[in-house]
Design a protein around this motif. Sequence first.
Motif, short mmCIF file in Angstrom:
data_model
loop_
_atom_site.label_atom_id
_atom_site.label_comp_id
_atom_site.label_asym_id
_atom_site.label_seq_id
_atom_site.Cartn_x
_atom_site.Cartn_y
_atom_site.Cartn_z
N GLY A 170 17.69 -27.85 -13.36
CA GLY A 170 17.14 -26.07 -12.55
C GLY A 170 17.32 -25.44 -13.42
O GLY A 170 17.53 -24.42 -13.33
N SER A 171 17.16 -25.67 -14.67
CA SER A 171 16.81 -24.83 -16.15
C SER A 171 18.20 -24.12 -15.60
O SER A 171 17.68 -22.85 -16.32
CB SER A 171 15.40 -24.33 -15.81
N THR A 172 19.43 -24.73 -15.32
CA THR A 172 20.25 -23.32 -15.34
C THR A 172 20.43 -23.15 -16.80
O THR A 172 21.32 -22.69 -17.60
CB THR A 172 21.43 -23.75 -15.08
N PHE A 203 18.64 -12.02 -3.40
CA PHE A 203 19.08 -12.33 -4.36
C PHE A 203 19.82 -11.75 -4.77
O PHE A 203 21.29 -11.05 -5.35
CB PHE A 203 18.65 -14.19 -4.70
N MET A 243 16.71 -10.09 -15.69
CA MET A 243 16.81 -9.17 -13.98
C MET A 243 17.60 -8.14 -14.09
O MET A 243 18.60 -8.26 -14.28
CB MET A 243 16.80 -10.51 -13.30
N TYR A 292 9.58 -14.93 -10.75
CA TYR A 292 11.19 -13.85 -10.18
C TYR A 292 10.58 -12.47 -10.01
O TYR A 292 11.62 -11.47 -9.62
CB TYR A 292 12.00 -13.49 -11.70
N SER A 337 17.18 -15.14 -18.42
CA SER A 337 16.49 -16.63 -18.09
C SER A 337 15.68 -16.97 -18.83
O SER A 337 14.47 -16.88 -18.81
CB SER A 337 16.02 -16.35 -16.00
N GLU A 375 20.97 -10.95 -15.15
CA GLU A 375 20.88 -12.36 -15.27
C GLU A 375 19.61 -12.96 -16.79
O GLU A 375 19.35 -11.82 -16.44
CB GLU A 375 20.59 -13.51 -14.72
N PHE A 413 19.55 -18.73 -2.56
CA PHE A 413 19.09 -19.22 -3.68
C PHE A 413 17.62 -20.31 -3.11
O PHE A 413 17.00 -20.90 -4.31
CB PHE A 413 19.58 -19.81 -4.95
N ILE A 443 9.49 -23.68 -10.64
CA ILE A 443 10.37 -24.24 -11.63
C ILE A 443 10.97 -25.34 -11.09
O ILE A 443 11.02 -26.76 -10.95
CB ILE A 443 11.97 -23.88 -11.41
N TYR A 470 26.56 -16.63 -6.61
CA TYR A 470 26.24 -18.09 -5.72
C TYR A 470 27.73 -18.16 -5.03
O TYR A 470 28.02 -18.95 -5.02
CB TYR A 470 25.97 -18.76 -6.15
N ILE A 503 14.95 -18.87 -2.94
CA ILE A 503 13.75 -19.01 -3.93
C ILE A 503 13.13 -19.99 -4.04
O ILE A 503 11.76 -20.30 -4.43
CB ILE A 503 14.51 -18.10 -4.96
N THR A 521 14.22 -12.56 -3.81
CA THR A 521 14.64 -12.63 -5.33
C THR A 521 15.29 -11.56 -5.17
O THR A 521 16.41 -11.13 -5.89
CB THR A 521 13.50 -12.08 -6.61
N ASN A 568 20.30 -19.93 -18.44
CA ASN A 568 21.18 -18.35 -18.25
C ASN A 568 21.76 -18.31 -19.76
O ASN A 568 22.26 -16.84 -20.09
CB ASN A 568 22.40 -18.72 -17.17
#
Length: 324
Positions: free
Chosen positions: A164-166, A219, A255, A209, A285, A283, A49, A60, A41, A52, A216, A169
């Motif tokens: 955001g379902s972070t 990103f 990812m 994804y 997820s 990453e 993002f 999401i 980021y 995305i 993506t 991670n």
Amino acid sequence: MNHQAGSAGLLDASPATLSFFEETIAGLSKSPRQLPCKFFYDERGAKLFQQICELPEYYITRTELQILRQHSAAMAAALGPRIELIGLGTGAGTKTRILLEELSEPAVYIPIDISKEQLERSTARFREVFPRLQILPVCADYLERLDLPLPRRPSSRSVVYFPGSTIGNFEPDTATEFLRRLAELCGDGGGLLIGVDLHKDRRVIEAAYNDNRGVTAAFNLNLLARANGELGADFDLEHWHHRAIYDPIKGRIEMYVISGANQTVRIRDRQFDFVAGERILTEYSYKHTPEGFAALARKAGFQFETIWSDPARWFGVFYFTVAS
Ligand code: AVJ
């Protein structure tokens, strides 16, 4: 860490370039190789993002937004009046805004985000939209220990909002540890409102994804571009590819950036050799079940209160309180 009060009274504890260098070297030296996803980021990464989030395949954001729009009044009622709202990684703030509009006399809003540019922009916009609300932005890596600024007004309780379902991670054990720290952060009587992506057909997840437009991919590869720009690395972006794979056993998307050739990458005085097809993990997820996530939160000291979901149960917004 560099603690500075910026133009908008922003508390700056953003991680220094040094840690990006050190973590990149450490991650590339591991086997299998990896790079930490928090470095996605930078300004360009935050913009990608955002793109995305608007992709047709990326269900999401739009599902979470739909849940918020439909249930924000019920959420506000559960959270109660005069709360201190702590936003973690709230980005542009679209979701937080929906929530804040329903909250009854919130005492203070403390957004914490790693992207300074985005935090400054969203804070300026929020100050226009909510002129009577005190906003105390903090630019920080919320994985580190946090010192929160002191609000002007007393509040009834602190509620952490983590959209955001972070949380996806984090590997399950790390997620529990992290949630335990959030329970400490919001303290007795505190709450946690958290958005979590749920298990579903793997084709839906993989498409989200591996989007058709390659956003993506851009990103993911931006991480390498960022290492080139900020660390003087020499990743040849022509020879790196993006791929996201779902592991149904672990229940997670993985990812990768994949080397398209045998090649050597130099970062200052270090050198890393890659064979064609070699991958760097960038990453995880994780996707959760409602029961599984409630159990994980319980281990961290949270008591389950409510889940709001969409009709297909693709996404869940959970509300927990600190167990007494
Ligand atoms: C911000 C972690 C929720 O895992 O879906 C999106 C990040 N990575 N597409 C996610 C991401 C690739 C995103 N989170």
